[in-house]
Design a protein around this motif. Structure first.
Motif, mmCIF file in Angstrom:
data_model
loop_
_atom_site.group_PDB
_atom_site.id
_atom_site.type_symbol
_atom_site.label_atom_id
_atom_site.label_comp_id
_atom_site.label_asym_id
_atom_site.label_seq_id
_atom_site.Cartn_x
_atom_site.Cartn_y
_atom_site.Cartn_z
ATOM 1 N N PRO A 149 0.827 -1.218 0.000
ATOM 2 C CA PRO A 149 0.000 0.000 0.000
ATOM 3 C C PRO A 149 0.859 1.265 0.000
ATOM 4 O O PRO A 149 1.986 1.269 0.505
ATOM 5 N N GLY A 150 0.312 2.319 -0.568
ATOM 6 C CA GLY A 150 0.978 3.614 -0.522
ATOM 7 C C GLY A 150 1.708 3.968 -1.802
ATOM 8 O O GLY A 150 1.963 3.115 -2.659
ATOM 9 N N ILE A 151 2.046 5.238 -1.906
ATOM 10 C CA ILE A 151 2.805 5.746 -3.051
ATOM 11 C C ILE A 151 4.290 5.537 -2.787
ATOM 12 O O ILE A 151 4.799 5.916 -1.731
ATOM 13 N N LYS A 152 4.964 4.886 -3.730
ATOM 14 C CA LYS A 152 6.380 4.567 -3.554
ATOM 15 C C LYS A 152 7.237 5.681 -4.156
ATOM 16 O O LYS A 152 7.089 6.027 -5.332
ATOM 17 N N VAL A 153 8.130 6.218 -3.348
ATOM 18 C CA VAL A 153 8.929 7.374 -3.768
ATOM 19 C C VAL A 153 10.413 7.104 -3.507
ATOM 20 O O VAL A 153 10.788 6.678 -2.413
ATOM 21 N N ASP A 154 11.242 7.367 -4.499
ATOM 22 C CA ASP A 154 12.686 7.228 -4.335
ATOM 23 C C ASP A 154 13.339 8.580 -4.599
ATOM 24 O O ASP A 154 12.690 9.548 -5.036
#
Length: 448
Positions: free
Chosen positions: A75-80
């Protein structure tokens, strides 16, 4: 299709089709095209460039040469976050746990040091026992468990990039914006991320020494990401002097621990907070920059980011005793001081030379097979704008007995420019570039 035809076309400044680019990358990755022909094509691109459409097709072909990680089950927005490389740049070590402590999912696949710039993986490996080689299954499980995982590029991710980069490194074709863009973004797009924050360095210690070149690179990176359906923002940041004080693997981990405990140098703190704020905004659409910045600052000061870093070290098998008591880590056997030669103000530093000096003492690699000395490094005692007197300590070199400390000290001494008048202060962040264009960073007073 044949390699000969594609090389000739690019040599003659003609635009390649998407099918031609995909065939070329697939055939080279599979070993069907020899290095000498691919070298000729790379040199043609180096001199003649590529259109944005060609660069995007190249990026996607390199991405699709391996596995594209599916993180949809998390779940959630994955940000790098990705940095184009600098001296003393330890931001990822602080940013990743800070963002994760705020609920951002951070799948971070990093690289080793490149030339005079340090690499996140080398810094993490200076923590005894820290394992950067996870299978994709373990990477996803750790990400699901603690919200962040920091590993090296695996054989499954963008294998075309690994082959091409090794070839670019020995054919003098590294400094090409289309090739740099495709190399960076092919790996990032294969990670399974939804959004990306880029730190594009500009200055005498960066690969992009001039502002216009850095903007050009940032525009390519942002546009490629957006065209692939990702949200991307690039911060253009100052690399005319080293970031923070520590340069070298354990020295940078130690400084990161200071920041994670609420201390540390102001430039590291400010850059970390600004970049993490953009990550938090991507993960929470509708959140303002001021709100995100304030929440990041809170978690950096209340110990939550430090606790998350301990979690990262624990799941990667690292020795937590050095995290809790960094003063117990073995120190370099020798320390050589570097003194100012005259009175005045530090008006500039040759950051490239300082970075190369760190490589020379074992903190980086001149050749791929070189061994890193995790204790080697340089501690900067005087920064641009600081007043100095003759014989003031301006830096200190940590090294092994095998290193000629006096020679390295002279090199660092020569990298400092000391003049009578104080210099004008350059901004830490020159601007922010997204799909709408270049602008000043929001609420610039946060960086004062």
């Amino acid at each position: 299709m044949s390699p000969y035809e594609i090389i000739m076309k690019k040599r003659n400044r003609q635009e390649l089709s998407g099918d031609e680019i995909r065939w070329l990358i697939r055939s080279y990755t599979d070993g069907e095209i020899p290095d000498y022909q691919m070298s000729a094509w790379l040199m043609s691109v180096f001199f003649n460039g590529m259109t944005f459409r060609e660069t995007t097709d190249l990026t996607l072909a390199m991405r699709d040469s391996g596995v594209v990680v599916d993180l949809s089950s998390i779940p959630g927005i994955k940000v790098d976050k990705h940095s184009t490389g600098g001296v003393g740049d330890k931001i990822s070590l602080i940013l990743a746990p800070l963002a994760a402590s705020l609920g951002v999912v951070v799948p971070m696949i990093s690289g080793r040091g490149l030339g005079h710039t340090g690499g996140t993986l080398d810094k993490l490996e200076s923590i005894t026992g820290f394992d950067i080689f996870f299978s994709m299954e373990k990477f996803i499980n750790v990400l699901r468990s603690i919200g962040v995982c920091m590993i090296g590029q695996t054989a499954e991710i963008a294998p075309a990039d690994k082959k091409l980069y090794a070839l670019r490194d020995v054919t003098a074709t590294v400094e090409s914006i289309p090739l740099i863009s495709a190399s960076i973004m092919s790996k990032k797009l294969a990670e399974g991320i939804d959004a990306l924050v880029l730190d594009v360095k500009v200055g005498n210690g960066a690969f992009m020494r001039h502002f216009d070149d850095a903007v050009n690179l940032a525009q390519h990176l942002v546009s490629i990401g957006e065209s692939a359906g990702k949200s991307v923002v690039a911060l253009l940041t100052n690399m005319d002097e080293p970031l923070g004080e520590g340069i070298g693997n354990w020295l940078e981990v130690r400084e990161s621990l200071d920041v994670l405990r609420g201390g540390g140098p102001q430039d590291i703190i400010q850059l970390t907070l600004a970049q993490t704020a953009y990550m938090l905004m991507f993960a929470n659409p509708g959140m303002t920059y001021d709100e995100a910045y304030a929440r990041c600052k809170d978690n950096l000061n209340n110990g939550k980011a430090f606790d998350k870093f301990r979690e990262i070290v624990r799941v990667h098998g690292g020795n937590l005793s050095y995290i809790d008591r960094p003063e117990t880590y073995p120190e370099a056997e020798c320390k050589t001081p570097v003194y100012a030669q005259t009175d005045g103000f530090v008006t500039a530093t040759d950051t490239l030379q300082i970075g190369l000096a760190s490589v020379a003492i074992g903190a980086g690699r001149s050749k791929k097979e070189d061994t890193i000395d995790p204790t080697a490094g340089i501690v900067i005692k005087k920064k641009v704008g600081d007043a100095v007197k003759a014989n003031d300590l301006i830096a200190e070199i940590y090294h092994s007995p095998r290193v000629d400390g006096k020679t390295v000290a002279h090199r660092i001494q020569s990298a400092y420019k000391i003049e009578y008048n104080a210099p004008d202060k350059k901004p830490l962040i020159y601007g922010v570039l997204d799909k709408h264009g270049l602008k000043e960073i929001e609420n610039n007073r946060n960086l004062e």
